[in-house]
Design a protein around this motif. Structure first.
Motif, short mmCIF file in Angstrom:
data_model
loop_
_atom_site.label_atom_id
_atom_site.label_comp_id
_atom_site.label_asym_id
_atom_site.label_seq_id
_atom_site.Cartn_x
_atom_site.Cartn_y
_atom_site.Cartn_z
N THR A 391 14.26 -52.39 0.84
CA THR A 391 14.30 -52.10 2.28
C THR A 391 13.00 -52.51 2.96
OG1 THR A 391 13.59 -49.82 1.83
CG2 THR A 391 15.95 -50.22 2.06
N SER A 392 11.89 -52.48 2.22
CA SER A 392 10.60 -52.86 2.80
C SER A 392 10.25 -54.32 2.57
CB SER A 392 9.49 -51.99 2.21
OG SER A 392 9.75 -50.61 2.41
N LEU A 393 11.09 -55.03 1.81
CA LEU A 393 10.82 -56.42 1.43
C LEU A 393 9.43 -56.55 0.79
CD1 LEU A 393 12.33 -58.54 4.36
CD2 LEU A 393 13.21 -58.27 2.03
N ASP A 394 9.15 -55.70 -0.19
CA ASP A 394 7.87 -55.75 -0.89
C ASP A 394 7.82 -56.97 -1.82
OD1 ASP A 394 6.50 -53.59 0.14
OD2 ASP A 394 7.38 -52.18 -1.26
N ASP A 395 6.73 -57.71 -1.72
CA ASP A 395 6.52 -58.86 -2.59
C ASP A 395 6.31 -58.36 -4.02
OD1 ASP A 395 5.82 -61.19 -3.84
OD2 ASP A 395 4.11 -61.64 -2.56
N PRO A 396 7.12 -58.84 -4.99
CA PRO A 396 6.98 -58.35 -6.37
C PRO A 396 5.62 -58.63 -6.99
CG PRO A 396 9.07 -59.48 -6.08
CD PRO A 396 8.27 -59.74 -4.85
N ARG A 397 4.97 -59.73 -6.60
CA ARG A 397 3.71 -60.09 -7.25
C ARG A 397 2.65 -60.45 -6.20
NH1 ARG A 397 2.51 -58.63 -12.46
NH2 ARG A 397 4.21 -59.12 -13.91
N PRO A 398 2.06 -59.48 -5.52
CA PRO A 398 0.98 -59.80 -4.58
C PRO A 398 -0.26 -60.28 -5.33
CG PRO A 398 1.13 -57.43 -4.89
CD PRO A 398 2.31 -58.03 -5.59
N HIS A 399 -1.10 -61.04 -4.66
CA HIS A 399 -2.31 -61.56 -5.28
C HIS A 399 -3.24 -60.39 -5.64
CE1 HIS A 399 -6.07 -63.78 -5.86
NE2 HIS A 399 -5.31 -64.87 -6.00
N PRO A 400 -3.88 -60.43 -6.81
CA PRO A 400 -4.79 -59.33 -7.21
C PRO A 400 -5.89 -59.05 -6.21
CG PRO A 400 -4.32 -60.76 -9.08
CD PRO A 400 -3.72 -61.42 -7.89
N GLU A 402 -5.67 -59.29 -2.95
CA GLU A 402 -5.08 -58.52 -1.87
C GLU A 402 -4.94 -57.05 -2.27
OE1 GLU A 402 -1.42 -60.39 -0.85
OE2 GLU A 402 -2.34 -62.37 -0.66
N GLU A 403 -4.52 -56.83 -3.52
CA GLU A 403 -4.41 -55.46 -4.01
C GLU A 403 -5.78 -54.80 -4.00
OE1 GLU A 403 -3.55 -53.07 -8.17
OE2 GLU A 403 -2.91 -55.16 -7.97
N PHE A 404 -6.80 -55.51 -4.48
CA PHE A 404 -8.15 -54.95 -4.54
C PHE A 404 -8.67 -54.61 -3.15
CE2 PHE A 404 -12.57 -56.36 -3.79
CZ PHE A 404 -13.24 -55.34 -4.42
N TRP A 405 -8.43 -55.48 -2.17
CA TRP A 405 -9.07 -55.30 -0.86
C TRP A 405 -8.23 -54.46 0.10
CZ3 TRP A 405 -13.92 -57.52 0.06
CH2 TRP A 405 -14.45 -57.26 1.33
N SER A 406 -6.92 -54.66 0.09
CA SER A 406 -6.11 -54.14 1.20
C SER A 406 -5.09 -53.08 0.82
CB SER A 406 -5.37 -55.30 1.87
OG SER A 406 -6.26 -56.31 2.29
N ASP A 407 -4.68 -52.98 -0.44
CA ASP A 407 -3.56 -52.10 -0.79
C ASP A 407 -4.03 -50.69 -1.12
OD1 ASP A 407 -1.84 -54.14 -0.40
OD2 ASP A 407 -1.46 -54.58 -2.51
N GLY A 408 -3.46 -49.72 -0.41
CA GLY A 408 -3.75 -48.32 -0.69
C GLY A 408 -2.81 -47.72 -1.71
N HIS A 409 -1.78 -48.48 -2.14
CA HIS A 409 -0.84 -48.04 -3.17
C HIS A 409 -0.85 -49.06 -4.31
CE1 HIS A 409 0.59 -45.69 0.23
NE2 HIS A 409 1.30 -44.96 -0.59
N PRO A 410 -0.53 -48.64 -5.53
CA PRO A 410 -0.32 -49.63 -6.59
C PRO A 410 0.83 -50.54 -6.20
CG PRO A 410 -0.47 -47.40 -7.49
CD PRO A 410 -0.37 -47.25 -6.01
N PRO A 411 0.86 -51.79 -6.68
CA PRO A 411 1.97 -52.69 -6.33
C PRO A 411 3.30 -52.12 -6.81
CG PRO A 411 0.62 -53.62 -8.10
CD PRO A 411 -0.12 -52.42 -7.58
N ILE A 412 4.36 -52.48 -6.09
CA ILE A 412 5.67 -51.90 -6.37
C ILE A 412 6.15 -52.23 -7.78
CG2 ILE A 412 6.99 -53.86 -5.47
CD1 ILE A 412 7.85 -50.19 -4.76
#
Length: 441
Positions: A391-400, A402-412
């Motif tokens: 429903t959120s169209l989460d990207d299965p494999r975001p760049h590491p 982006e996860e380090f800098w911007s993501d407040g949740h672990p990747p889906i």
């Protein structure tokens, strides 16, 4: 207190207060290893995958453009003398210093927000294009206007307080500001669900529309020990604006409540909603609200003197050109705002690293707290994340990065894999938060 001492204070208190570095139970470690090495359980059909990747790229671009736009707008307005002319006009028409502050701070925020409006509109258009929003432009502009009014009022109140401190304590004003911040944050968390949230969404008692779900959530409440009676469980009419799913606990003390979006009820099963709610209840049980505010306070304690030093250096270098002679003038507010945006952006990796750890612990808690309440906690969590991602169209494999800098949740993908691998109720294995109990259904 020197900057070096402040830095060491932050490091020591961070390591003491937060359980981030503590050894995890074997069941958690094994599930984390399996999540990283095993096949990906979260997946999207080809068309949705293309949409998810494209949406993620554009949203990532927006997340970087937004603070850059704030900084660029403020620099341009300072350079062309806009704020100098606004200050001159206000001083001619408002005699009282506090009224000059109200008008200048309000004009500053409204100007920046209006100039940034096209970027905000593009973000909404993006959400509508990819089916994440169904909100029409009239409703969106109404929300934007209400949000601007609230932000302006808040900035004016904070600004008046900040400049009163600057003039009263010219050398140590940042310390007094820091001391006043935490109670103000707690107050805002207290009033938000009662006075602010209803301005943007409609709420009704959950018991009125879904008593069976209330009975399910009561079991989770009783097991978690969170004191939330049924009359503080609410349904939010999210479907009038968005298509995403959510259920959460908000507020503190007498304002604490459960909120379940109607979109969640429409798309998720009661077991999956119980897991999502268990996750949110975990935040409260494990005091994540207070830990998060404590981390924020410690981080601000380090950033404030850096920001004050940078503000004074900037005024010395560019003050004459921008029409600013001292930090006590209202005209220095755009410099404070500019440096605040910059420091917040640069400190995002620290806050997001803390947030990811707390969210992962809440996932573990949510899966454990529903054991014995739902038939299969693993299945409920895995499928819940799958539905949430779709429903959120989460990207299965975001760049590491982006996860380090911007993501407040672990990747889906990691949350889904971990949920499928985490089974601490086998013989010889213990859960992290709950002792093994018999089925309580």
């Amino acid at each position: 207190m020197t900057l070096r001492r402040l830095s060491w204070l932050f490091v020591v208190l961070f390591a003491t207060v937060f359980p981030c570095a503590r050894a995890e139970p074997p069941a958690v470690v094994a599930a984390e290893q399996a999540a990283r090495s095993g096949p990906m359980l979260y997946s999207l059909p080809p068309q949705k995958m293309q949409q998810a990747v494209a949406l993620h790229r554009q949203r990532t671009m927006l997340s970087w453009l937004s603070p850059m736009a704030d900084i660029a707008i403020l620099l341009v307005l300072l350079s062309v003398g806009y704020f100098r002319r606004v200050r001159t006009w206000i001083e001619r028409h408002a005699l009282r210093p506090w009224m000059q502050g109200v008008l200048f701070l309000g004009a500053m925020l409204v100007t920046v927000s209006v100039l940034k409006l096209p970027l905000s509109m593009y973000g909404h258009r993006l959400a509508v294009r990819y089916g994440l929003s169904v909100q029409h432009w009239g409703s969106w502009f109404a929300d934007w206007g209400k949000g601007l009014a609230l932000r302006t009022g808040l900035v004016v109140l904070i600004g008046l307080g900040v400049y009163a401190l600057i003039r009263r304590f010219p050398r140590t004003w940042w310390w007094w500001l820091w001391a006043a911040m935490l109670p103000c944050i707690v107050f805002m968390v207290f009033i938000a669900p009662v006075f602010i949230d209803p301005l943007f969404n409609k709420f009704e008692p959950l018991q009125q529309s879904n008593p069976a779900l209330v009975a399910q959530l009561k079991k989770v409440v009783e097991r978690s020990g969170v004191a939330i009676p049924p009359d503080r469980m609410f349904l939010m009419k999210a479907s009038e604006k968005v298509t995403g799913l959510n259920a959460y606990v908000t507020g503190v003390g007498a304002s604490k409540r459960v909120v379940v979006w109607d979109t969640t009820i429409a798309r998720a099963t009661p077991d999956e909603i119980a897991f999502v709610f268990g996750h949110e209840a975990g935040h409260y049980v494990m005091q994540h609200l207070w830990l998060g505010m404590g981390a924020t306070a410690l981080l601000i304690l380090v950033l404030l003197p850096i920001g004050v030093w940078a503000e004074r250096a900037t005024i010395r270098r560019f003050g004459a050109r921008w029409g600013i002679s001292a930090e006590t003038e209202w005209a220095s507010a755009p410099v404070l705002l500019l440096l605040s945006v910059l420091l917040i952006q640069l400190s995002d990796p620290i806050g997001n690293a803390i947030s990811r750890t707390l969210e992962h612990n809440a996932d573990i808690y949510g899966q454990e707290v529903i054991h014995g309440i739902v038939a299969d906690p693993q299945r409920a969590a895995v499928h819940g994340f799958q539905v949430l991602g779709e429903t959120s169209l989460d990207d299965p494999r975001p760049h590491p990065f982006e996860e380090f800098w911007s993501d407040g949740h672990p990747p889906i993908w990691f949350r889904t894999n971990f949920a499928g691998a985490y089974d601490p109720w086998r013989v010889g294995v213990e859960p992290k938060y709950f002792p093994k109990v018999e089925d309580v259904r």
